[in-house]
Design a protein around this motif. Structure first.
Motif, PDB file in Angstrom:
ATOM      1  N   ARG A   1       0.828  -1.214   0.000  1.00  0.00           N
ATOM      2  CA  ARG A   1       0.000   0.000   0.000  1.00  0.00           C
ATOM      3  C   ARG A   1       0.861   1.263   0.000  1.00  0.00           C
ATOM      4  NH1 ARG A   1      -4.392  -2.431   4.327  1.00  0.00           N
ATOM      5  NH2 ARG A   1      -5.837  -3.305   2.779  1.00  0.00           N
ATOM      6  N   GLU A   2       1.967   1.241   0.700  1.00  0.00           N
ATOM      7  CA  GLU A   2       2.856   2.394   0.713  1.00  0.00           C
ATOM      8  C   GLU A   2       3.460   2.625  -0.669  1.00  0.00           C
ATOM      9  OE1 GLU A   2       5.576   1.562   3.853  1.00  0.00           O
ATOM     10  OE2 GLU A   2       4.229   2.303   5.429  1.00  0.00           O
ATOM     11  N   ALA A   3       3.775   1.524  -1.377  1.00  0.00           N
ATOM     12  CA  ALA A   3       4.304   1.648  -2.732  1.00  0.00           C
ATOM     13  C   ALA A   3       3.253   2.241  -3.666  1.00  0.00           C
ATOM     14  CB  ALA A   3       4.760   0.284  -3.249  1.00  0.00           C
ATOM     15  N   ILE A   4       2.016   1.820  -3.491  1.00  0.00           N
ATOM     16  CA  ILE A   4       0.918   2.350  -4.313  1.00  0.00           C
ATOM     17  C   ILE A   4       0.701   3.831  -4.015  1.00  0.00           C
ATOM     18  CG2 ILE A   4      -1.579   2.208  -4.696  1.00  0.00           C
ATOM     19  CD1 ILE A   4      -1.299  -0.841  -4.206  1.00  0.00           C
ATOM     20  N   ASP A   5       0.828   4.195  -2.770  1.00  0.00           N
ATOM     21  CA  ASP A   5       0.693   5.600  -2.395  1.00  0.00           C
ATOM     22  C   ASP A   5       1.773   6.445  -3.072  1.00  0.00           C
ATOM     23  OD1 ASP A   5      -0.242   7.867  -0.848  1.00  0.00           O
ATOM     24  OD2 ASP A   5       1.505   7.569   0.446  1.00  0.00           O
ATOM     25  N   TYR A   6       2.962   5.854  -3.209  1.00  0.00           N
ATOM     26  CA  TYR A   6       4.105   6.582  -3.789  1.00  0.00           C
ATOM     27  C   TYR A   6       4.043   6.621  -5.303  1.00  0.00           C
ATOM     28  CZ  TYR A   6       8.936   7.677  -5.016  1.00  0.00           C
ATOM     29  OH  TYR A   6      10.061   8.250  -5.563  1.00  0.00           O
ATOM     30  N   ASP A   7       3.807   5.487  -5.935  1.00  0.00           N
ATOM     31  CA  ASP A   7       3.781   5.449  -7.411  1.00  0.00           C
ATOM     32  C   ASP A   7       2.780   4.423  -7.939  1.00  0.00           C
ATOM     33  OD1 ASP A   7       5.096   3.125  -6.802  1.00  0.00           O
ATOM     34  OD2 ASP A   7       6.822   3.465  -8.106  1.00  0.00           O
ATOM     35  N   GLY A   8       1.547   4.554  -7.480  1.00  0.00           N
ATOM     36  CA  GLY A   8       0.495   3.642  -7.931  1.00  0.00           C
ATOM     37  C   GLY A   8       0.226   3.716  -9.418  1.00  0.00           C
TER      38      GLY A   8
ATOM     39  N   GLU B   1       2.337   3.499 -11.743  1.00  0.00           N
ATOM     40  CA  GLU B   1       3.122   2.444 -12.402  1.00  0.00           C
ATOM     41  C   GLU B   1       2.381   1.113 -12.360  1.00  0.00           C
ATOM     42  OE1 GLU B   1       7.350   0.025 -12.005  1.00  0.00           O
ATOM     43  OE2 GLU B   1       7.116   1.929 -10.945  1.00  0.00           O
ATOM     44  N   LEU B   2       1.810   0.774 -11.203  1.00  0.00           N
ATOM     45  CA  LEU B   2       1.064  -0.478 -11.086  1.00  0.00           C
ATOM     46  C   LEU B   2      -0.167  -0.446 -11.987  1.00  0.00           C
ATOM     47  CD1 LEU B   2       0.568  -3.229  -9.871  1.00  0.00           C
ATOM     48  CD2 LEU B   2      -0.516  -2.117  -7.897  1.00  0.00           C
ATOM     49  N   LYS B   3      -0.870   0.671 -12.019  1.00  0.00           N
ATOM     50  CA  LYS B   3      -2.053   0.770 -12.871  1.00  0.00           C
ATOM     51  C   LYS B   3      -1.682   0.657 -14.347  1.00  0.00           C
ATOM     52  CE  LYS B   3      -5.532   3.000 -10.037  1.00  0.00           C
ATOM     53  NZ  LYS B   3      -6.502   4.113  -9.908  1.00  0.00           N
TER      54      LYS B   3
ATOM     55  N   ILE C   1       0.775  -1.155 -15.516  1.00  0.00           N
ATOM     56  CA  ILE C   1       1.016  -2.586 -15.729  1.00  0.00           C
ATOM     57  C   ILE C   1      -0.306  -3.333 -15.888  1.00  0.00           C
ATOM     58  CG2 ILE C   1       1.887  -4.710 -14.651  1.00  0.00           C
ATOM     59  CD1 ILE C   1       3.999  -2.904 -13.250  1.00  0.00           C
ATOM     60  N   LEU C   2      -1.250  -3.048 -15.003  1.00  0.00           N
ATOM     61  CA  LEU C   2      -2.527  -3.764 -14.996  1.00  0.00           C
ATOM     62  C   LEU C   2      -3.394  -3.436 -16.209  1.00  0.00           C
ATOM     63  CD1 LEU C   2      -3.502  -3.347 -11.225  1.00  0.00           C
ATOM     64  CD2 LEU C   2      -2.466  -5.351 -12.315  1.00  0.00           C
ATOM     65  N   SER C   3      -3.207  -2.250 -16.782  1.00  0.00           N
ATOM     66  CA  SER C   3      -4.050  -1.824 -17.904  1.00  0.00           C
ATOM     67  C   SER C   3      -3.450  -2.151 -19.275  1.00  0.00           C
ATOM     68  CB  SER C   3      -4.304  -0.318 -17.814  1.00  0.00           C
ATOM     69  OG  SER C   3      -3.085   0.405 -17.940  1.00  0.00           O
ATOM     70  N   LYS C   4      -2.250  -2.692 -19.280  1.00  0.00           N
ATOM     71  CA  LYS C   4      -1.620  -3.054 -20.545  1.00  0.00           C
ATOM     72  C   LYS C   4      -2.479  -4.091 -21.272  1.00  0.00           C
ATOM     73  CE  LYS C   4       2.750  -4.841 -22.401  1.00  0.00           C
ATOM     74  NZ  LYS C   4       4.041  -5.480 -22.033  1.00  0.00           N
ATOM     75  N   LYS C   5      -2.679  -3.906 -22.563  1.00  0.00           N
ATOM     76  CA  LYS C   5      -3.589  -4.760 -23.320  1.00  0.00           C
ATOM     77  C   LYS C   5      -3.210  -6.233 -23.221  1.00  0.00           C
ATOM     78  CE  LYS C   5      -5.527  -5.552 -27.926  1.00  0.00           C
ATOM     79  NZ  LYS C   5      -5.515  -5.154 -29.351  1.00  0.00           N
TER      80      LYS C   5
ATOM     81  N   PRO D   1       6.787  -7.748 -14.863  1.00  0.00           N
ATOM     82  CA  PRO D   1       6.730  -6.388 -14.318  1.00  0.00           C
ATOM     83  C   PRO D   1       5.813  -6.283 -13.090  1.00  0.00           C
ATOM     84  CG  PRO D   1       6.541  -6.345 -16.708  1.00  0.00           C
ATOM     85  CD  PRO D   1       6.419  -7.781 -16.294  1.00  0.00           C
ATOM     86  N   PHE D   2       4.714  -7.006 -13.108  1.00  0.00           N
ATOM     87  CA  PHE D   2       3.778  -7.025 -11.983  1.00  0.00           C
ATOM     88  C   PHE D   2       4.438  -7.602 -10.741  1.00  0.00           C
ATOM     89  CE2 PHE D   2       0.556  -9.675  -9.705  1.00  0.00           C
ATOM     90  CZ  PHE D   2      -0.221  -8.641  -9.190  1.00  0.00           C
ATOM     91  N   ARG D   3       5.086  -8.732 -10.890  1.00  0.00           N
ATOM     92  CA  ARG D   3       5.752  -9.371  -9.757  1.00  0.00           C
ATOM     93  C   ARG D   3       6.910  -8.532  -9.244  1.00  0.00           C
ATOM     94  NH1 ARG D   3       8.442 -13.632 -11.322  1.00  0.00           N
ATOM     95  NH2 ARG D   3       8.750 -14.277  -9.162  1.00  0.00           N
ATOM     96  N   ARG D   4       7.680  -7.943 -10.144  1.00  0.00           N
ATOM     97  CA  ARG D   4       8.821  -7.136  -9.730  1.00  0.00           C
ATOM     98  C   ARG D   4       8.362  -5.879  -8.974  1.00  0.00           C
ATOM     99  NH1 ARG D   4      11.353 -11.189 -10.073  1.00  0.00           N
ATOM    100  NH2 ARG D   4      12.986 -11.671 -11.618  1.00  0.00           N
ATOM    101  N   TYR D   5       7.268  -5.299  -9.418  1.00  0.00           N
ATOM    102  CA  TYR D   5       6.730  -4.129  -8.711  1.00  0.00           C
ATOM    103  C   TYR D   5       6.390  -4.492  -7.269  1.00  0.00           C
ATOM    104  CZ  TYR D   5       3.614  -0.258  -7.453  1.00  0.00           C
ATOM    105  OH  TYR D   5       3.033   0.803  -6.807  1.00  0.00           O
ATOM    106  N   LEU D   6       5.655  -5.575  -7.093  1.00  0.00           N
ATOM    107  CA  LEU D   6       5.229  -5.984  -5.752  1.00  0.00           C
ATOM    108  C   LEU D   6       6.424  -6.414  -4.894  1.00  0.00           C
ATOM    109  CD1 LEU D   6       2.025  -8.037  -6.616  1.00  0.00           C
ATOM    110  CD2 LEU D   6       2.142  -5.689  -5.769  1.00  0.00           C
TER     111      LEU D   6
END
Length: 217
Positions: free
Chosen positions: A123-130, A132-134, A136-140, A206-211
């Motif tokens: 959650r702290e990572a998402i607060d800082y640069d969410g 980037e995660l979004k 990754i998740l929205s990539k076609k 990329p998803f796993r590396r972010y988390l």
């Protein structure tokens, strides 16, 4: 041995889920387990070739026990209905999980109901640069392969320390951050299955590396 024999063994085990049957079929169990270990070992080498940061995970280290933990789950059967394994398996990080089961066969990654400490770090990572995660998740290609994050039971309000008006409140309210790609038994038997496993690893990376960065930094 083959995946066909592995699934045959698992189906027979579920119809005879007891120690007496397993002891009588001890050799068959180990033949199928050894087949999967060898397959995992080969996959371990192939994934290391495409990811310079891949953590070497030999087949014997990757494969999980087939026994259920009856100390914590006394009502479960003695044996699982699947073989499970984790590659790129760094301690305390989310690995690349493969499950070959009678009822479910899939590849997954991320964190499913992590500890409060791990969840706080994400959650702290998402607060800082969410963003980037979004991204990754929205990539076609990511959405085509995994759909969306695995459904969980999100918080009804903002987690402690975060505003209900936070721009990433939809992610912050989550209790799990994981994706899954299911496979049919027919797909596992196909010659192209290994290529699909590698493609899944690439897309999920990329998803796993972010988390994992969120949890370890």
């Amino acid at each position: 041995m083959s995946f066909n024999s592995l699934y045959t063994f698992l189906r027979d085990l579920q119809n005879n889920n007891n120690k007496e049957w397993m002891n009588a079929h001890h050799e068959t169990y180990h033949q199928n387990r050894d087949f999967l270990i060898a397959w995992l070992e080969e996959m371990n080498l192939k994934l290391a070739e495409i990811d310079k940061n891949y953590f070497n995970t030999p087949g014997k280290n990757a494969i999980n026990r087939i026994n259920n933990n009856l100390m914590f789950h006394p009502n479960k059967p003695i044996y699982k209905d699947h073989f499970g394994a984790g590659l790129d398996q760094v301690s305390k990080q989310g690995d690349f999980y493969l499950q070959f089961g009678v009822f479910e066969t899939f590849i997954g990654g991320g964190y499913w109901h992590p500890s409060s400490k791990v969840l706080r770090s994400i959650r702290e990572a998402i607060d800082y640069d969410g963003e980037e995660l979004k991204h990754i998740l929205s990539k076609k290609s990511f959405k085509e392969m995994f759909g969306s994050l695995v459904k969980d039971d999100p918080l009804k309000t903002a987690p402690k320390g975060f505003s209900q008006e936070h721009r990433h409140i939809d992610l912050l309210r989550r209790k799990s951050f994981a994706v899954v790609r299911p496979f049919t038994l027919e797909e596992v038997m196909e010659d192209e299955f290994e290529a699909k496993v590698i493609a899944t690893y690439r897309e999920m990376l990329p998803f796993r590396r972010y988390l994992n960065k969120a949890v370890t930094v």
